[in-house]
Design a protein around this motif. Sequence first.
Motif, short mmCIF file in Angstrom:
data_model
loop_
_atom_site.label_atom_id
_atom_site.label_comp_id
_atom_site.label_asym_id
_atom_site.label_seq_id
_atom_site.Cartn_x
_atom_site.Cartn_y
_atom_site.Cartn_z
N ALA A 46 1.14 -1.48 0.66
CA ALA A 46 0.21 -0.13 0.08
C ALA A 46 1.15 1.28 0.16
CB ALA A 46 -0.89 -0.17 1.52
N ASP A 47 1.66 1.15 0.38
CA ASP A 47 2.83 2.16 0.87
C ASP A 47 3.35 2.83 -0.42
OD1 ASP A 47 2.72 3.18 3.74
OD2 ASP A 47 4.55 1.59 4.04
N CYS A 48 3.64 1.39 -1.22
CA CYS A 48 4.64 1.42 -2.42
C CYS A 48 3.77 2.51 -3.70
CB CYS A 48 4.80 0.68 -3.10
SG CYS A 48 6.11 0.14 -4.54
N LEU A 49 2.31 1.64 -3.20
CA LEU A 49 1.38 1.32 -4.51
C LEU A 49 0.60 3.65 -4.55
CD1 LEU A 49 -0.79 -1.30 -5.06
CD2 LEU A 49 1.45 -0.87 -6.29
N HIS A 50 0.65 3.76 -3.42
CA HIS A 50 0.64 5.21 -3.05
C HIS A 50 2.11 6.06 -3.54
CE1 HIS A 50 -1.14 8.51 -0.98
NE2 HIS A 50 -0.25 8.73 0.05
N ARG A 51 2.85 5.78 -3.19
CA ARG A 51 3.67 6.67 -3.89
C ARG A 51 4.01 6.96 -5.10
NH1 ARG A 51 6.91 3.41 0.10
NH2 ARG A 51 8.09 2.23 -1.58
N GLY A 52 3.65 5.65 -5.60
CA GLY A 52 3.56 5.62 -7.03
C GLY A 52 2.48 6.41 -7.63
N PHE A 53 1.29 6.31 -7.26
CA PHE A 53 -0.31 7.23 -7.63
C PHE A 53 -0.82 7.48 -6.03
CE2 PHE A 53 0.27 2.52 -10.12
CZ PHE A 53 -0.11 3.34 -11.00
N PRO A 54 0.26 8.94 -6.32
CA PRO A 54 -0.27 9.96 -4.80
C PRO A 54 -2.36 10.52 -5.43
CG PRO A 54 1.48 10.92 -6.74
CD PRO A 54 1.21 9.49 -6.61
N GLU A 55 -2.39 10.37 -6.30
CA GLU A 55 -3.93 10.90 -6.26
C GLU A 55 -4.66 10.16 -5.71
OE1 GLU A 55 -3.16 7.94 -9.98
OE2 GLU A 55 -1.98 9.71 -8.54
N ARG A 56 -4.34 8.77 -5.50
CA ARG A 56 -4.86 8.05 -4.60
C ARG A 56 -4.78 7.42 -3.44
NH1 ARG A 56 -9.14 6.22 -7.95
NH2 ARG A 56 -8.66 5.32 -10.41
N SER A 57 -5.49 7.56 -2.46
CA SER A 57 -5.30 7.47 -1.13
C SER A 57 -4.05 5.95 -0.35
CB SER A 57 -6.45 7.64 0.37
OG SER A 57 -6.93 6.48 -0.24
N ARG A 58 -3.84 6.12 0.47
CA ARG A 58 -3.40 5.08 1.15
C ARG A 58 -4.05 3.76 1.44
NH1 ARG A 58 -1.90 2.42 5.70
NH2 ARG A 58 0.07 0.83 5.27
N GLY A 59 -5.64 4.43 1.45
CA GLY A 59 -6.94 3.20 2.38
C GLY A 59 -7.35 2.94 1.15
N TYR A 60 -7.17 3.57 0.16
CA TYR A 60 -7.63 3.44 -1.40
C TYR A 60 -6.97 1.63 -1.62
CZ TYR A 60 -8.51 3.11 -6.19
OH TYR A 60 -8.26 1.86 -7.86
N TRP A 61 -5.29 1.88 -1.56
CA TRP A 61 -4.40 1.05 -1.37
C TRP A 61 -5.23 -0.35 -0.99
CZ3 TRP A 61 -4.34 0.26 -6.39
CH2 TRP A 61 -3.57 1.98 -7.17
#
Length: 294
Positions: free
Chosen positions: A25-40
Motif C-alpha cells: 500500500a505504501d509503494c502504490l501510494h508513492r506511485g499513484f499519489p492521487e489515490r489514498s493509502r486507504g484506497y489500496w
Amino acid sequence: MAVLGAFPPGVGCRPFDEGDWEGVADCLHRGFPERSRGYWIDALTRLSQRPVVADFPRYGFVLEKSGRIVGAVLTLYARHRSLEGDEIRCNLSSWSVDAEFRPYASRMIATVIMRKDVVYTNISPSPGTVKLNKAFGFRLFSGGQVAFLPAFNSVPPSDRVLEAHAELAEMAELTDNERYILLEHAALGCLSLICICDGVALPVVLKPRRILHGLIPCCQVVYCRSHTDLVRCAGAVGRFLLRRGKLLCLVDAMGPVSGLSGRYFPKKGIKYFKGPKQPSPGDLTFTEMVLFGS
C-alpha cells in the motif's frame, strides 16, 4: 535503461501475501499519489475476497531490495470456461516501481508474464507502461471507445430486459460461464442483464461509473457477446437505463460500431493484451474496472 538480466544481489521479485499489505500500500501510494493509502488497502481487501485461481498468486508481485518493497503490480486472475476449454486471464493492474529501481521494472514484469498459457491484459496503461507493453509483445485489443446513447436505438415491442439472479428462468438459456459472469458481477455492484430480443437471451453486464471529473454518470460495457449483439439489444437496454436516470454508455472498440447512436473516440481508454487469445470486444470481466472501480 531497462534491465532484462538477473537481478543484482539484494534485489528480487516474488509473489506477495497478506503480510506484505502495508508495504505494498505504501509503494502504490508513492506511485499513484492521487489515490489514498486507504484506497489500496480496500483494493487488496477486495482481492482477498476473490477465489484463488489454481496455483496463481492471489494478489500480485513485489520488487524488493533487502526486504524493503520498492515495486508492486497487482495480478487479477480469473478462469473463463467455454466449450473450447478453460482460459486463464490476468489483468495486470497498478504497476508502480520507485524511481531508483525503475531500471528493474521490465525484469519484474518479465517474471510476472512468463506463463505462455495465460491471457494478460493491461486496460489502463500509462505512457511508460505502453512502451513496456510493446516491448513485451502486447497488442491492442481496444484502440478507443464508443460513447453512445442506447435509448436512441429502436425497441421492438417484444424486446425486454431482465436483471439477472439465480432463480430467473431465463438464466437457463445462457452458458454456464455466462451465468457465472452475470451473478458474480451483480455481487460486485454491476448491472447484470438478460436482454430478450426476438426470443433470444443475450447477456450484458454494465458498470455504473462517472466520467469528466465525476460530472457525467454513465455505464461502461463490461461484458457482451459481440458488438453485433450489443446493437441488437441497445434499444431495450437504453429504455431500461432511462428509467434509472442514465443516458450514456461506453464500449471499447477498434473503430466506430455501426448501429450504435454515438461517436467513436480513438485512443481513448486503449487496452492491450498478450497471450493465446484476444479478449472479445467490450470484455472487461473481473478486471480492475469492476473490482476497483478504476
